[in-house]
Motif scaffolding. Structure first.
Motif, short mmCIF file in Angstrom:
data_model
loop_
_atom_site.label_atom_id
_atom_site.label_comp_id
_atom_site.label_asym_id
_atom_site.label_seq_id
_atom_site.Cartn_x
_atom_site.Cartn_y
_atom_site.Cartn_z
N ALA A 104 0.83 -1.21 0.00
CA ALA A 104 0.00 0.00 0.00
C ALA A 104 0.86 1.26 0.00
N VAL A 105 1.94 1.24 0.76
CA VAL A 105 2.85 2.39 0.79
C VAL A 105 3.48 2.59 -0.58
N GLN A 106 3.93 1.49 -1.18
CA GLN A 106 4.56 1.59 -2.50
C GLN A 106 3.56 2.04 -3.57
N ALA A 107 2.32 1.65 -3.43
CA ALA A 107 1.30 2.11 -4.37
C ALA A 107 1.12 3.62 -4.25
N ARG A 108 1.11 4.13 -3.03
CA ARG A 108 1.01 5.59 -2.83
C ARG A 108 2.24 6.30 -3.40
N PHE A 109 3.41 5.68 -3.24
CA PHE A 109 4.65 6.26 -3.75
C PHE A 109 4.59 6.34 -5.28
N ARG A 110 4.07 5.28 -5.91
CA ARG A 110 3.94 5.27 -7.37
C ARG A 110 2.91 6.29 -7.87
N GLU A 111 1.89 6.55 -7.06
CA GLU A 111 0.93 7.60 -7.42
C GLU A 111 1.61 8.96 -7.39
N LEU A 112 2.46 9.18 -6.40
CA LEU A 112 3.16 10.45 -6.26
C LEU A 112 4.15 10.65 -7.41
N LEU A 113 4.97 9.61 -7.65
CA LEU A 113 6.02 9.68 -8.67
C LEU A 113 6.10 8.34 -9.39
N PRO A 114 5.40 8.20 -10.50
CA PRO A 114 5.41 6.92 -11.21
C PRO A 114 6.73 6.61 -11.89
N ASP A 115 7.57 7.61 -12.16
CA ASP A 115 8.82 7.39 -12.87
C ASP A 115 9.93 7.06 -11.88
N ASP A 116 10.55 5.89 -12.04
CA ASP A 116 11.63 5.46 -11.16
C ASP A 116 13.01 5.80 -11.72
N SER A 117 13.08 6.50 -12.81
CA SER A 117 14.38 6.82 -13.43
C SER A 117 15.24 7.65 -12.53
#
Length: 89
Positions: free
Chosen positions: A76-89
């Motif tokens: 759930a935390v990682q899903a929120r993180f991906r919502e904030l910043l989907p780009d991991d570059s």
């Protein structure tokens, strides 16, 4: 030991990162994390902290917390993180 999980800790970090991203407008997950850590180290250095010692102690603490291994709801935390910043570059 308390009931704090690594997901709790990651969630607190994400709360701080969310504010940081809003102010700086950094646009990748990697840059956001790296920039926030660097800025915290500038803050610590300005207070007179030994940054190398702080980094060593921080890595040790993270390793100890990881070894305890209560991950909690990290997904759930990682899903929120991906919502904030989907780009991991």
């Amino acid at each position: 030991m308390d009931d704090t999980t690594n997901a709790d800790r990651a969630g607190w970090a994400l709360d701080a990162l969310t504010g940081f991203v809003a102010i700086t407008r950094v646009n990748t997950a990697h840059d956001a994390v790296a920039d926030l850590i660097a800025n915290l180290l500038h803050l610590a250095r300005g207070r007179g902290f030994d940054v190398d010692l702080l980094l060593h102690q921080t890595r040790k603490l993270m390793t100890e917390e990881f070894a305890e291994d209560p991950e909690g709801d990290m997904a759930a935390v990682q899903a929120r993180f991906r919502e904030l910043l989907p780009d991991d570059s």
